[in-house]
Design an enzyme around this catalytic site. Structure first.
Site, short mmCIF file in Angstrom:
data_model
loop_
_atom_site.label_atom_id
_atom_site.label_comp_id
_atom_site.label_asym_id
_atom_site.label_seq_id
_atom_site.Cartn_x
_atom_site.Cartn_y
_atom_site.Cartn_z
N ASN A 139 41.50 -2.80 -65.90
CA ASN A 139 40.76 -1.63 -66.35
C ASN A 139 39.47 -2.11 -67.01
O ASN A 139 39.43 -2.40 -68.21
CB ASN A 139 41.59 -0.80 -67.33
CG ASN A 139 40.94 0.53 -67.64
OD1 ASN A 139 39.74 0.71 -67.44
ND2 ASN A 139 41.72 1.47 -68.13
N ASP A 140 38.40 -2.18 -66.21
CA ASP A 140 37.12 -2.70 -66.70
C ASP A 140 36.57 -1.95 -67.89
O ASP A 140 35.71 -2.46 -68.60
CB ASP A 140 36.07 -2.62 -65.58
CG ASP A 140 36.29 -3.66 -64.51
OD1 ASP A 140 36.57 -4.82 -64.86
OD2 ASP A 140 36.19 -3.33 -63.32
N THR A 141 37.02 -0.71 -68.09
CA THR A 141 36.34 0.15 -69.06
C THR A 141 36.93 0.09 -70.46
O THR A 141 36.42 0.72 -71.37
CB THR A 141 36.36 1.61 -68.59
OG1 THR A 141 37.71 2.08 -68.57
CG2 THR A 141 35.75 1.74 -67.20
N ASN A 147 37.13 -2.23 -73.34
CA ASN A 147 36.47 -3.47 -73.75
C ASN A 147 36.63 -3.64 -75.26
O ASN A 147 35.79 -3.21 -76.04
CB ASN A 147 34.99 -3.43 -73.37
CG ASN A 147 34.76 -2.90 -71.96
OD1 ASN A 147 34.09 -1.91 -71.76
ND2 ASN A 147 35.36 -3.55 -70.97
#
Length: 808
Positions: free
Chosen positions: A498-500, A502
């Site tokens: 899940n790149d989002t 952070n």
């Protein structure tokens, strides 16, 4: 819903392996892919084409601006004009755009690496087939015009709008770009080749457009073609109301390639055929053999037959017959085709990933994409897997993305935030699954000896260390084990899948923890086959230790947590106000084998209760209500969109697989149907996206446009849904020592048939379900002989008939 039934915008034609669009007025542009990254691109349903050669960012050929209204010209088109009795011209486009004149008939057949357009207007039937030959780098437009009315004088005017090769510069520099763009005409008898280039590439890479019909005139300057100092429009170019085009050969300006092709008077019932070519070569002289070849209609026909033969063989590896027509359509045709596309294009170029920056090939993305093509093209998959392995660092982590031309890698554009770690916690583990899948499919254990350099370079840019593929896989495991946080769980890094999300440095990821467990399960049979008993015992210890940590630290009562942040606070907990439960937090403990049966079933029930919707499973819930820099990109979306409570389809097949592992065939198929685009053919006004390929995301039920799909084609959804359907619902799963037959079917399915090629043999596998069960093989027969267990052993070349029965 039968996929053959006609929706408002089109229908599936399984016989021809096509989806047939029956109106140009689709809610958004629907598209297809032609060629490969080596040469090819996107063709939309009204004939616009975004083409490149090798690198969409640095070697783009046509100008295609996705942000323009759907009615506008994009890249390529075709005008037809009919001479009227008073000597004036009726100008229309059989593609609708950009003239927008209402057509008497319109169809776009979205085929396997080709699109065919069929239009009728005022007694003319126009058929245009566009494709890139398998072994040549040229975009062909095969045009046939049949006169079904009275005799008519007809002209064709194919038009291309060229882009500067540097796609981003085309958008950002309105001085240098037009000053460098040139078109020159080369007369070749009655024909003509228009050569286009940016000045600095004049001697190395030129674009060209030509046809196999006499060219009476041409234009290379958009300003001249449109007329009235460019106050003429693409909808109604001034030059098309004159006898001829202007013959412009610009040394600067906006470059096009327009050819005037007089077909003359076509008698009733007659057909004329023209082939237009668009390509790129070092020079026109270098291109001449290809130009000459495809001026011959039989060569065009042969190239199209070769393209069809390739797809017939490719899709022939696995064919299924089940009671669900939409399942059959997707599994037999459109899903494996989409997997082939994602393998070729990764996330490089789509109508959503626009190919302007340095995105290139993603390590994580392509590692997963290869799972969907491994059975169909294992050697090509291995070639890309080796490139991915060369992006792995000596410490076992991996570079996030790379340019396939330069083989230069980066950690991603988003890593400019120096307060966040500069690596992704998950990238390196995906390649373990990829290599395991290759070896299971082929039996090629010796590939583990192959030497591949690590990415680390010396000051001269040379790799400082090379290791075997086995060593690469070992280091991937060891990196995760050594890179752990306060709870003993793997560190998140900049992000995981899940790149989002952070989180600041020190956050831990439960998904990476479970990926680690799954990677160990994949490594164990490799250890046995490769004679690595000591390492097997070592990683079994890792596995049991991580399993205990996950269950001791991450069980939240009814489901598993998703993260611990840098302060040790829980994310994905019932104590959270938003982001209480995450789909990946529940599926991956089952995929890893960490969840006990009771926790497995409770976690899956929590998914159904809190995350399921009629259009798919949401990634998380409830959505975040505003931007929170401590959490990151997920909070930049409104609730219900993308990762913030949206239906992120990539995560759905993981839940499907988990349900099959639990034996829940009805629930698994319910989830499969919810995201099956073929099932959405009757609700396109809600879904909007192409019904023949999976989008990346659908808006969730917290959003007012619930059910809207976007970001089609280049999504990891394709590969994982194909794996879920073929290896877990149908249960035909390659292993090192044969094909496992372990279906988990809807209880009402009484019979399915799977045809599968595997290691040189062909199997027709008939699965019977006389007692209405979902799981559990009671008997397995091969050519009339009973086999113990539920595995088809590796057999010599031949055709074998297998019968498996689900029993009590």
């Amino acid at each position: 819903m039968s996929p053959g039934s006609s929706g408002q915008y089109g229908y599936f034609s399984d016989e021809h392996c096509e989806y047939r669009i029956t109106t140009p007025y689709t809610p958004i542009k629907w598209c297809n892919y032609v060629g490969t990254l080596a040469f090819g691109g996107i063709v939309d349903h009204t004939g616009g084409a975004l083409l490149c050669k090798g690198d969409p960012a640095l070697n783009r050929i046509t100008k295609y601006l996705t942000q323009l209204p759907a009615a506008d010209f994009r890249g390529t088109t075709l005008y037809v004009r009919i001479k009227k009795a008073d000597g004036t011209w009726d100008v229309f486009s059989p593609l609708l755009t950009p003239t927008l004149k209402k057509l008497d008939r319109f169809e776009c057949h979205v085929g396997l690496s080709y699109s065919r357009f069929i239009s009728e207007y005022r007694g003319l039937k126009v058929e245009i087939t566009v494709f890139v030959p398998r072994h040549d780098q040229v975009y062909l437009q095969d045009i046939k015009i049949q006169n079904t009315g009275p005799a008519a004088e007809i002209d064709l005017i194919p038009v291309v709008e060229f882009s500067h090769f540097d796609a981003l510069k085309q958008l950002t520099n309105a001085d240098w770009v037009p000053q460098t763009m040139t078109v020159r005409a080369h007369r070749q008898g009655t024909s003509c080749v228009l050569e286009q280039y940016a000045f600095m590439k004049r001697d190395t890479a030129v674009n060209y457009v030509t046809a196999n019909h006499p060219v009476s005139s041409f234009d290379g300057d958009r300003r001249c073609f449109l007329g009235h100092n460019e106050y003429g429009s693409w909808q109604n170019p001034a030059t098309l109301h004159q006898g001829e085009l202007t013959g412009s050969q610009p040394l600067r300006g906006d470059n096009i390639g327009a050819l005037m092709l007089h077909l003359g008077k076509i008698a009733p019932g007659d057909t004329k055929r023209v082939v237009v070519q668009l390509g790129q070569a070092p020079s026109i002289a270098d291109a001449q053999p290809s130009i000459d070849k495809y001026r011959k209609a039989p060569e065009v026909d042969q190239a199209f037959l070769e393209l069809g033969a390739f797809w017939q063989d490719y899709l022939g590896l696995l064919k299924v017959t089940t009671p669900s027509a939409s399942f059959n359509t997707m599994v037999n045709i459109h899903n494996p085709r989409q997997c082939h596309t994602t393998k070729n294009w990764s996330r490089y170029l789509s109508l959503y990933q626009l190919g302007y920056g340095a995105r290139g090939i993603g390590f994580r993305d392509s590692s997963q994409d290869l799972l969907g093509v491994m059975s169909h093209m294992p050697e090509e998959a291995l070639e890309l897997a080796v490139k991915l392995l060369s992006m792995q660092k000596r410490n076992g982590s991996a570079m996030h993305q790379f340019n396939p031309l330069t083989m230069e890698a980066s950690q991603g554009d988003s890593l400019e935030d120096l307060d966040r770690p500069n690596y992704y916690g998950d990238d390196h583990l995906w390649i373990v699954y990829t290599m395991a899948a290759y070896i299971k499919e082929t039996g090629d254990v010796d590939v583990l000896n192959r030497q591949v350099p690590f990415y680390d370079k010396d000051p001269q840019g040379r790799p400082v260390e090379t290791g075997s593929i086995w060593e690469h896989l070992v280091r991937a495991i060891e990196f995760t084990w050594s890179d752990r946080g306060r709870h003993g769980l793997p560190l998140l890094g900049f992000a995981d899948w899940n790149d989002t999300v952070n989180l600041p440095k020190g956050a831990e990821s439960l998904m990476v923890a479970n990926q680690f467990g799954k990677a160990i399960l994949e490594m164990i049979p490799l250890c046995e086959a490769y004679g690595q008993g000591a390492f097997k015992e070592k990683i079994l210890g890792y596995y049991e230790a991580m399993k205990k940590i996950v269950n001791d630290q991450a069980w939240d009562g009814s489901w598993y947590l998703r993260y611990f942040d840098h302060n040790g606070a829980k994310i994905g907990s019932c104590a959270n106000k938003t982001g209480k439960i995450w789909a990946n937090g529940q599926s991956w403990p089952i995929l890893s084998g960490f969840a006990s049966p009771d926790r497995r079933d409770q976690a899956l029930e929590s998914v159904y209760k809190h995350l399921n919707t009629k259009y798919g499973i949401k990634l998380s819930s409830p959505g975040y209500q505003g931007f929170d820099p401590e959490i990151g990109g997920v909070t930049t979306y409104p609730p219900g969109a993308k990762e913030n409570g949206g239906i992120f389809l990539h995560a759905n097949p993981w839940v499907i697989i988990a349900e099959t592992m639990a034996g829940h065939g009805d629930r698994a198929f319910e989830y499969y149907n919810q995201i099956n685009p073929a099932e959405k053919n009757q609700i396109i006004d809600i879904f909007e996206s192409e019904p023949y390929c999976y989008p990346q995301n659908i808006l969730g039920d917290e959003h007012p446009q619930f059910g809207l799909g976007r970001n089609a084609w280049l999504s990891g959804t394709a590969s994982w849904t194909y794996v879920a359907a073929t290896q877990y619902i149908l249960g035909i799963r390659p292993e090192l020592d044969g094909l496992t037959v372990d279906p988990c079917l809807p209880k009402h399915w009484q019979e399915v048939t799977v045809e599968r090629r595997y290691r040189g043999a062909r199997y027709t596998i008939r699965i019977l379900n006389p007692h209405g069960q979902s799981k559990g093989i009671s008997s397995l027969w091969i050519d009339g002989q009973r086999i113990e267990g539920a595995k088809i052993p590796v057999m010599p070349a031949g055709h074998y008939r297998v019968e498996a029965t689900l029993g009590l």
